[in-house]
Design an enzyme around this catalytic site. Structure first.
Site, PDB file in Angstrom:
ATOM      1  N   ASP A  35      72.860  31.932  88.459  1.00  0.00           N
ATOM      2  CA  ASP A  35      72.287  32.230  87.152  1.00  0.00           C
ATOM      3  C   ASP A  35      73.271  33.017  86.298  1.00  0.00           C
ATOM      4  OD1 ASP A  35      69.973  30.961  87.809  1.00  0.00           O
ATOM      5  OD2 ASP A  35      68.781  32.755  88.130  1.00  0.00           O
ATOM      6  N   LYS A  57      70.971  29.881  81.908  1.00  0.00           N
ATOM      7  CA  LYS A  57      70.476  29.520  80.578  1.00  0.00           C
ATOM      8  C   LYS A  57      70.733  30.686  79.638  1.00  0.00           C
ATOM      9  CE  LYS A  57      66.896  26.620  82.632  1.00  0.00           C
ATOM     10  NZ  LYS A  57      67.455  26.742  83.990  1.00  0.00           N
ATOM     11  N   MET A 172      60.068  38.930  81.099  1.00  0.00           N
ATOM     12  CA  MET A 172      60.664  38.047  80.079  1.00  0.00           C
ATOM     13  C   MET A 172      59.865  38.000  78.782  1.00  0.00           C
ATOM     14  SD  MET A 172      61.626  34.866  82.618  1.00  0.00           S
ATOM     15  CE  MET A 172      59.969  34.768  83.303  1.00  0.00           C
TER      16      MET A 172
END
Length: 489
Positions: A35, A57, A172
């Protein structure tokens, strides 16, 4: 032959929170798909020939789709490779590890799941917030603040969450915090209930913003908090001010650059991180072993070791020849300082001579108090000064110099150099780190310069830089103690 995929949790950011199994797999992997927010230290154990692929991402930037990540996992495994899918936190807690496991099972690929410390527990703990507490919260709910945008309707029952009799931990959701808070308030959650947002939890620059459910969104925006962040709603959030501990570490808020060779930097970096510092690993040198046979140590009545690297490489030669520490029997063993002495003790050798001053001159003075040797061996780096062998020869000894390694420049990328220049402290642990850092950086750093001892300080002055801090004990412990003294002055 098919390989195997390991879905591995790397924890929330602090590399010290990685599991032993995670580190073991990283060291053995052929391919690591990781990640974006995985720290460099988490990948430090990877093999030099391992294929490291960033599949993270990035907000507002093109990213690999989840389907492409599935394809890469299957493709590498079917090619017979050992694959680590390294994910922040825990792979099965809002990490899409379940989807990846399903894809692997459908493709007939074997896999293993290695849990990691999840941010929803670790970030609050580093902020002094226990997510459960006997007097304040007997239950905890982990909630994603960023649902799949393709879902036809929200899956979260905000009314049920508003009634939940315990702590809410939201992952998040910092950008959606105003909407999240409004939904909870509209559903009847107490506006005066304590709330906290922990930004970059477990990392040295962690920040915590506290307030109430009614005020936390506004306070978070005013503090310009960004992802990654975890939000805690519940009475336990009020404990942050009383139980906070991360910010109390003596080097919290300080950045320290470490310029020693990567293989030797880990001990110093770990000590500094443990004291709260953000560490920039900017290795200016690399230690290159020199070829050669194991010496016949039985010929010498004095053996001098001048660095931990010299100790390590001498014993590597001995092992290659089928010998061990017994080869040093009968000789007086001298170490130039506590770091070298410690390396010898790891091999079962207690040095008889360790000078108070960890320099060649200090070792010369300590040896002058003993009878001169007939034959002496000085094991050292190729570029080391001739002070010790010359002094022994002046006393009538026959001296052999065994060059075990040389130090060469380690190329540094622009980002690491820029971070090192801006660090509060920059550490130099040898003359070679000075020479190669200054050549790469084209000048002195802006922060306070830390020297391991007088020889390194002299090299700094030759390069036009006066050390701000010099260690009195010339090893890793001494460097750390010197920074601590300076930081609290």
């Amino acid at each position: 032959m098919s390989g195997r995929v390991h879905l591995v949790g790397a924890g929330p950011g602090d590399p010290g929170l990685m599991t032993a199994r995670a580190l073991e797999l990283i060291a053995a992997a052929d391919v690591i798909l990781h990640d974006r927010l995985i720290p460099d230290a988490a990948l430090a154990a990877a093999r030099p020939d391992a294929d490291l692929v960033d599949v993270g991402k990035r907000p507002g930037a093109p990213a690999r789709s989840q389907e492409e990540i599935h394809r890469l996992l299957v493709e590498h495994a079917r090619a017979g490779r050992m694959v680590v899918r390294l994910k922040g936190g825990d792979p099965f807690v809002f990490g899409r590890g379940g989807e990846e496991a399903e894809a692997l099972r459908a493709a007939g690929v074997d896999y293993e799941v290695v849990p990691g410390v999840t941010a929803g527990v670790a970030a609050p703990a580093y902020a002094g917030i226990p997510v459960t507490h006997r007097d304040a919260a007997s239950a905890v709910a982990f909630v994603t603040g960023h649902e799949d945008p393709d879902k036809p309707e929200p899956a979260l029952d905000w009314a049920a969450l508003a009634r939940f009799p315990g702590t809410l931990v939201l992952y998040m959701g910092v950008r959606q915090l105003p909407a999240i808070a409004r939904r909870l308030l509209d559903a009847g959650r107490d506006p005066d209930e304590p709330a906290a947002v922990v930004e970059r939890g477990t990392l040295p620059d962690q920040r915590t913003v506290t307030g109430t459910l009614a005020t936390i969104a506004e306070r978070t925006a005013a503090a310009d908090v960004g992802p990654p962040a975890v939000t805690v709603v519940g009475p336990v959030a009020a404990l942050a001010e009383r139980l906070a501990w991360l910010e109390r570490r003596p080097l919290h808020g300080r950045t320290v650059a470490v310029t020693r060779a990567r293989a030797q930097a880990s001990e110093l970096a770990a000590r500094l991180r443990g004291l709260g510092a953000a560490v920039v690993e900017a290795p200016a040198i690399r230690v290159v072993p020199l070829p050669g046979e194991a010496p016949d140590l039985g010929r010498y009545d004095l053996i001098c070791l001048t660095s931990p690297n010299g100790v390590r490489l001498l014993f590597e030669r001995l092992r290659a020849a089928g010998r061990d520490a017994r080869a040093l029997a009968g000789a007086t063993v001298a170490a130039i300082g506590p770091g070298t002495a410690g390396a010898l003790r790891e091999h079962g050798i207690e040095p008889e001579v360790v000078p108070e001053r960890s320099t060649a001159e200090g070792l010369v003075e300590a040896l002058a108090e003993r009878s001169p040797p007939a034959r002496a061996l000085v094991a050292r780096a190729r570029e080391a000064r001739a002070v010790l062998p010359d002094a022994l020869r002046e006393r009538g000894a026959e001296v052999d110099v065994l060059e075990l390694y040389e130090t060469v420049a380690e190329p540094l990328d622009g980002d690491r150099l820029a971070a090192a220049r801006e660090a509060d402290y920059v550490t130099f642990t040898s003359s070679s780190t000075v020479r190669f850092y200054f050549a790469a950086a084209d000048g002195a750093p802006r922060g306070r310069i830390v020297s391991i001892g007088p020889v390194t300080s002299a090299t700094l002055r030759e390069h036009g830089a006066e050390p701000d801090v010099e260690a009195t004990r010339h090893d890793v412990d001494g460097v750390v103690e010197a920074i601590l003294r300076d930081a609290v002055r």
